[in-house]
Design a protein around this motif. Structure first.
Motif, PDB file in Angstrom:
ATOM      1  N   ILE A 229      43.049  42.299  37.992  1.00 26.11           N
ATOM      2  CA  ILE A 229      44.084  41.431  38.556  1.00 26.11           C
ATOM      3  C   ILE A 229      45.413  41.649  37.841  1.00 26.11           C
ATOM      4  N   GLY A 230      45.387  41.564  36.512  1.00 26.27           N
ATOM      5  CA  GLY A 230      46.629  41.689  35.740  1.00 26.27           C
ATOM      6  C   GLY A 230      47.376  42.983  36.034  1.00 26.27           C
ATOM      7  N   GLY A 231      46.653  44.088  35.995  1.00 24.47           N
ATOM      8  CA  GLY A 231      47.288  45.388  36.217  1.00 24.47           C
ATOM      9  C   GLY A 231      47.774  45.544  37.646  1.00 24.47           C
ATOM     10  N   LEU A 232      46.953  45.080  38.589  1.00 24.60           N
ATOM     11  CA  LEU A 232      47.317  45.180  40.005  1.00 24.60           C
ATOM     12  C   LEU A 232      48.606  44.402  40.267  1.00 24.60           C
ATOM     13  N   GLU A 233      48.664  43.214  39.688  1.00 29.10           N
ATOM     14  CA  GLU A 233      49.815  42.347  39.938  1.00 29.10           C
ATOM     15  C   GLU A 233      51.055  42.870  39.235  1.00 29.10           C
ATOM     16  N   GLU A 234      50.873  43.358  38.019  1.00 22.91           N
ATOM     17  CA  GLU A 234      52.017  43.857  37.267  1.00 22.91           C
ATOM     18  C   GLU A 234      52.646  45.062  37.968  1.00 22.91           C
TER      19      GLU A 234
ATOM     20  N   PHE B 299      39.760  40.357  32.045  1.00 27.83           N
ATOM     21  CA  PHE B 299      39.873  39.929  33.443  1.00 27.83           C
ATOM     22  C   PHE B 299      40.520  38.551  33.527  1.00 27.83           C
ATOM     23  N   ALA B 300      39.983  37.608  32.725  1.00 32.25           N
ATOM     24  CA  ALA B 300      40.445  36.218  32.825  1.00 32.25           C
ATOM     25  C   ALA B 300      41.902  36.078  32.391  1.00 32.25           C
ATOM     26  N   VAL B 301      42.264  36.763  31.296  1.00 27.21           N
ATOM     27  CA  VAL B 301      43.656  36.669  30.843  1.00 27.21           C
ATOM     28  C   VAL B 301      44.575  37.344  31.865  1.00 27.21           C
ATOM     29  N   GLY B 302      44.134  38.448  32.429  1.00 25.10           N
ATOM     30  CA  GLY B 302      44.921  39.107  33.481  1.00 25.10           C
ATOM     31  C   GLY B 302      45.069  38.215  34.708  1.00 25.10           C
ATOM     32  N   ALA B 303      43.993  37.513  35.057  1.00 25.41           N
ATOM     33  CA  ALA B 303      44.034  36.622  36.223  1.00 25.41           C
ATOM     34  C   ALA B 303      44.955  35.437  35.965  1.00 25.41           C
TER      35      ALA B 303
ATOM     36  N   ARG C 269      49.419  39.818  34.148  1.00 22.60           N
ATOM     37  CA  ARG C 269      49.934  40.948  33.372  1.00 22.60           C
ATOM     38  C   ARG C 269      48.797  41.661  32.660  1.00 22.60           C
ATOM     39  N   ARG C 270      49.004  42.950  32.457  1.00 19.38           N
ATOM     40  CA  ARG C 270      47.962  43.786  31.900  1.00 19.38           C
ATOM     41  C   ARG C 270      47.981  43.756  30.373  1.00 19.38           C
TER      42      ARG C 270
ATOM     43  N   ILE D  95      42.425  29.590  37.725  1.00 21.37           N
ATOM     44  CA  ILE D  95      43.867  29.657  37.413  1.00 21.37           C
ATOM     45  C   ILE D  95      44.584  30.559  38.422  1.00 21.37           C
ATOM     46  N   PHE D  96      43.955  31.678  38.728  1.00 20.41           N
ATOM     47  CA  PHE D  96      44.568  32.626  39.659  1.00 20.41           C
ATOM     48  C   PHE D  96      44.801  31.985  41.032  1.00 20.41           C
TER      49      PHE D  96
END
Lengths: 296, 267
Positions: free
Chosen positions: B98-103, B180-184, B188-189, B260-261
């Motif tokens: 999620i983090g990388g995809l969104e960033e 995963f959770a921190v990215g969600a 951010r990655r 959170i996401f």
């Protein structure tokens, strides 16, 4: 039923008020131009309409439902201002992937779109030029024949030929009853397509009008060439004349609103030539941008 | 599972290279076993003179000579290298989910499609786990197949070896789930990779300092490295907490990350 209806839609990012109290209704089947300078809140509005952002206050209803509802988004096509996908995906990969998520594309329609925009489906996204990425963005937005298109700066980066193709596609979609919401920071991009435009400044919708009404507001520039030296003040007191300037036998006029009183007065003069300049819509538009639009 | 299968396909080539690396690691490890075995007692005597912290760091166990296959495989493969490799893979994939995809601004075009955020997040998490399972399967297969020709399988039960590989996978999943959770939560990655790495390093340090001090004992029982490293799994079997602990924590991290996401604004 309205395709888009927002009530008091508001979005703040910390201290920045990105969109303030937006009350906007876009009717089904119309082409709505959403105009404003960069940073006015156009993209924020579109992101609110797609549930990418959650409003600070107010509500947005899209196609009769909530933007968060996947059944609603199935009927929406979205063109981001700058499409970014995995650079390894080919156009075909992306269209197949999105098609699967949307429950299937009509392959004939997708192939027709690829042909119309002259895009090779087998090239990877990372190898595409800015213009070709733009084309892919448009094709993926139209691929499932959505009922509502949210297009963020759709024509930037397209050459005139493709802009014409884009315009044809928009007309085609509306003839099927689709609603088009397109944002732009310049009026000419949407002027030919849009029936109505909304002008956004610093997060506030300051004007919603038809393009015709905007045109009526536009000041026309007129040049009268007379057979004899012109007299000063001959157009004084004529309704609508904003400016009259005499230069030898030529009178330069700036006219707002109806031209009728001006023509009546001009009829009393020995006019040799009458030169009109295209009503300057862009000037009206810019006046809203600059902030003196409220005075009108 | 359209989103999950798409992500797995996107990452298949990467998984292939990681598999090659994993096989290489196993091959290099077991290929040196005959030479180590020949050193025999001399090496064991030398090791006995080393500090306890170091011995624990390389997975030394007094009952099991380092020159025996289970002692050697545990110290050379399972104590550090295989879990670290699996962790790096899992943290990378988990942070990207999620983090990388969104960033990279690729989240919004995807979410404009008729899928809920929950579905997107759960499917991409599932794909992350599936990729990790793939890498662990390669580790297990390579360990079993490549050890035998070098005599590094004597005294090692296949079940114990496969179980140890599963425990590696669970340890990696624990840290991948943090990423995963921190990215969600952040979109951010960098923070995702950072948080997971900090937890991994801290856990490893606490576990390796354990023989020297009892100050850190309160942390031991919540430390995934302790669950994982507490005994030689090739001889004594996999402790239940080495599997159940990471699975439980991962489930919680998944739930929190998705919650959170779903609620926040996209970046």
């Amino acid at each position: 039923m309205a395709a888009i209806r927002t009530e008091n839609l508001t979005k703040n990012f910390r201290q920045i008020r990105a969109v303030q109290g937006l009350d906007l209704t876009v009717d089904t089947g119309e082409v709505f131009g959403y105009l404003g300078p960069n940073g006015a809140g156009k993209t924020t509005t579109i992101r609110l309409l797609l549930d990418f952002l959650r409003p600070t206050a107010g509500t947005a209803t899209v196609l009769g439902g909530a933007p968060a509802d996947p059944a609603v988004r199935r009927r929406i096509g979205f063109l981001p201002a700058d499409l970014s996908v995995d650079p390894r995906y080919t156009t075909r990969d992306l269209l197949d992937f999105y098609g699967a998520l949307r429950g299937g594309h009509d392959p004939a329609w997708v192939d027709a779109l690829l042909q119309r925009f002259d895009l090779d489906p087998n090239r990877r996204f990372g190898e595409l030029s800015t213009g070709n990425r733009r084309k892919l963005g448009l094709i993926q937005a139209f691929a499932h024949r959505p009922e509502l298109l949210l297009l963020d700066e759709p024509t930037s980066g397209l050459d005139p030929l493709l802009q014409a193709e884009f315009a044809r596609l928009i007309r085609e979609m509306t003839s099927f009853g689709a609603t088009i919401f397109l944002s732009s920071h310049v009026l000419p991009e949407v002027e030919e397509l849009a029936g109505r435009v909304g002008i956004l400044r610093q997060g506030e919708l300051i004007k919603v009008a038809t393009v015709e009404d905007l045109r009526a507001e536009a000041r026309a520039r007129l040049e009268l060439r007379l057979a004899e030296p012109a007299l000063e003040g001959v157009f004084d007191g004529v309704p609508g004349v904003v400016e009259a300037r005499t230069e030898g036998s030529t009178i330069h006029l700036v006219v707002e609103g109806s031209m009728d009183p001006v023509i009546k007065r001009a009829a009393t003069l020995p006019v040799v030539r009458l030169i009109t300049h295209e009503a300057d819509l862009e000037e009206v538009f810019l006046s809203y941008y600059a902030g003196d639009g409220n005075a009108r | 599972m359209i989103v999950a299968t798409r992500l797995i396909r996107d990452r298949l080539r990467g998984l292939l290279w990681w598999s090659v690396g994993m096989i290489g690691l196993v091959l290099l490890t077991v290929a040196f076993y005959p030479a180590v075995k020949d050193q025999g007692q001399a090496l064991n005597d030398l090791l006995n003179t080393l500090p306890d912290a170091f011995k624990s760091a390389i997975g030394y166990d007094a009952r099991i000579p380092l020159t025996s296959p289970p002692g050697y495989l545990n110290a050379r493969l399972f104590a550090i290298l295989a879990p670290v490799l699996a962790l790096i893979f899992a943290i990378g994939v988990g942070a990207q989910a999620i983090g990388g995809l969104e960033e990279a601004d690729r989240m919004e075009p995807l979410l404009a499609n008729p899928i809920t955020r929950k579905r997107l997040a759960v499917e991409r998490y599932a794909a992350t786990v599936a990729l990790l399972v793939g890498l662990i399967a390669v580790l297990a297969a390579a360990s079993v197949v490549l050890s035998a020709p070098f005599g590094a399988l004597e005294g090692v039960s296949i079940a114990g070896l496969v179980g140890a590989c599963a425990a590696v996978g669970c340890l990696a999943m624990f840290h991948g789930s943090i990423a995963f959770a921190v990215g969600a939560a952040t979109g951010r990655r960098g923070p995702a990779i950072g948080a997971a790495t900090v937890v991994a390093v801290a856990g490893y340090l606490i576990q390796s300092l354990q023989p020297l001090t009892d100050l850190l004992d309160p942390f031991r029982f919540v430390n995934p490295w302790h669950w994982y490293l507490q005994r030689n799994m090739l001889v004594d079997g996999v402790p239940p907490e080495a599997v159940l602990g990471p699975l439980g924590v991962s489930a919680v991290l998944l739930a929190v990350g998705v919650a959170i996401f779903r609620r926040r604004d996209l970046r």
